[in-house]
Design an enzyme around this catalytic site. Structure first.
Site, PDB file in Angstrom:
ATOM      1  N   ARG A 139      19.621  63.967  25.698  1.00 21.56           N
ATOM      2  CA  ARG A 139      19.243  62.880  25.725  1.00 21.56           C
ATOM      3  C   ARG A 139      18.148  61.628  26.362  1.00 21.56           C
ATOM      4  O   ARG A 139      17.402  61.304  26.110  1.00 21.56           O
ATOM      5  CB  ARG A 139      20.419  61.949  25.861  1.00 21.56           C
ATOM      6  CG  ARG A 139      21.917  61.858  24.532  1.00 21.56           C
ATOM      7  CD  ARG A 139      22.676  61.488  24.960  1.00 21.56           C
ATOM      8  NE  ARG A 139      23.344  60.166  24.810  1.00 21.56           N
ATOM      9  CZ  ARG A 139      24.563  59.993  25.644  1.00 21.56           C
ATOM     10  NH1 ARG A 139      25.537  60.360  26.245  1.00 21.56           N
ATOM     11  NH2 ARG A 139      24.446  58.238  25.835  1.00 21.56           N
ATOM     12  N   CYS A 194      23.017  55.404  32.898  1.00 16.34           N
ATOM     13  CA  CYS A 194      24.063  55.869  31.965  1.00 16.34           C
ATOM     14  C   CYS A 194      23.280  55.150  30.809  1.00 16.34           C
ATOM     15  O   CYS A 194      21.979  54.636  30.254  1.00 16.34           O
ATOM     16  CB  CYS A 194      25.536  56.475  32.452  1.00 16.34           C
ATOM     17  SG  CYS A 194      26.299  55.077  31.811  1.00 16.34           S
TER      18      CYS A 194
END
Length: 310
Positions: free
Chosen positions: A190, A267
């Site tokens: 990601r 995050c």
């Protein structure tokens, strides 16, 4: 315990505390990714540590202009939640989750940011508690606890980073003493942009000049021999430090641990960034912040610079 209690407690330490006269509040802070079929509140109702209450991190949270979940609550909202839970400023709050170490550090970050330093997490959470054969509660939870008075606390504003601060930091020269290191807890795929985000329509990639440090690198996996269920705990400090060095280098790691360089964790939505936050605090790092919006807030803005390293 004199002074602030340790960040981490084992299940047996918590069980012993629960048998003493120590004023405790046990809170299940379990949370799952939006694409998970699991429902933390339902699981709590079915099985929990005795006398625990459920802390919904999406409810004890401020509204956000982008509709983001589990943003830091206001001081007044935090105080009100504590009163409902029967917590006063001297209560030792012990937090846990149902994956071992996943969402409980975020709850701890909230308590510590509001200067409720009398707070800890159970390292290994509910599954480790169960694996060690400690008692569980399955009956219907009792009603509300006697309300306490909790004065609106001060907030450690140095702990939370805003979008504007992140953009400003990303534009600075990396060699500047003013530039904070940014470590990203999402998976490496990601971060690079190779893998999609779990939130539909959101681009993957990363904030310029940030480092990929998947949160699971600070953790070790265990298996309950009776049930086969897996759970995580924090690595020993030398293992956490090794993971940090492998990501940001030995010189930067030394500066961060020694308090000579600030670091911000991020995050997907501000949840597992707290796993890194706590790991860094376990190493003794003092200047550790958390980007509350994290990638969902950053990548949702059309003006954001998104880097990919495919």
């Amino acid at each position: 315990m004199s002074g602030s209690p340790p960040y981490l407690l084992t299940p047996r330490q918590v069980h012993e505390l629960s048998q003493s006269k120590t004023q405790l509040a046990l809170l299940d802070a379990s949370w799952y990714m939006p694409n998970s079929p699991r429902r933390p509140k339902d699981e709590f109702l079915g099985k929990r540590i005795p006398d625990a209450q459920f802390l919904d991190l999406d409810e004890v949270a401020s509204e956000h202009e982008l509709g983001l979940k589990h943003m830091m609550p206001s001081p007044g909202m935090f105080a009100k939640a504590c009163e409902i839970f029967g917590i006063n400023p001297s209560t030792h709050v012990i937090l846990y989750d149902s994956q071992g170490v996943f969402s409980s550090p975020r709850a701890l970050f909230m308590f510590r940011t509001f200067n409720h330093n009398n707070s800890s997490i159970i390292d290994g959470g509910l599954p480790r508690w169960e694996a060690e054969g400690l008692p569980l509660e399955t009956r219907t939870p009792e009603g509300s606890r006697p309300a306490m008075t909790y004065a609106i606390p001060s907030q450690n504003d140095h702990s939370i980073r805003s979008y504007e601060q992140m953009v400003s930091n990303a534009s600075r020269d990396m060699s500047s003493d003013l530039t904070e290191l940014v470590v990203d807890a999402r998976s490496h795929g990601r971060f690079t942009g190779k893998d999609p985000e779990p939130r539909p329509g959101l681009s993957s990639g990363h904030i310029p000049n940030s480092f990929s440090l998947p949160f699971n690198l600070f953790l070790e996996s265990h298996t309950n021999p009776s049930s086969g269920d897996k759970y995580t705990t924090y690595l020993p400090e030398d293992g956490i430090q090794k993971a940090l060095v492998s990501t940001i280098g030995s010189e930067n790691a030394s500066l961060v641990i020694g308090g000579r360089k600030s670091v911000t964790t991020t995050c997907g939505s501000g949840m597992t960034a707290a796993v890194l936050w706590l790991g860094l605090r376990l190493l003794g790092a003092k200047e550790v912040g958390l980007y509350d919006e994290s990638w969902t807030g950053y990548a949702s803005r059309k003006t954001s610079v998104i880097e990919k390293s495919l």
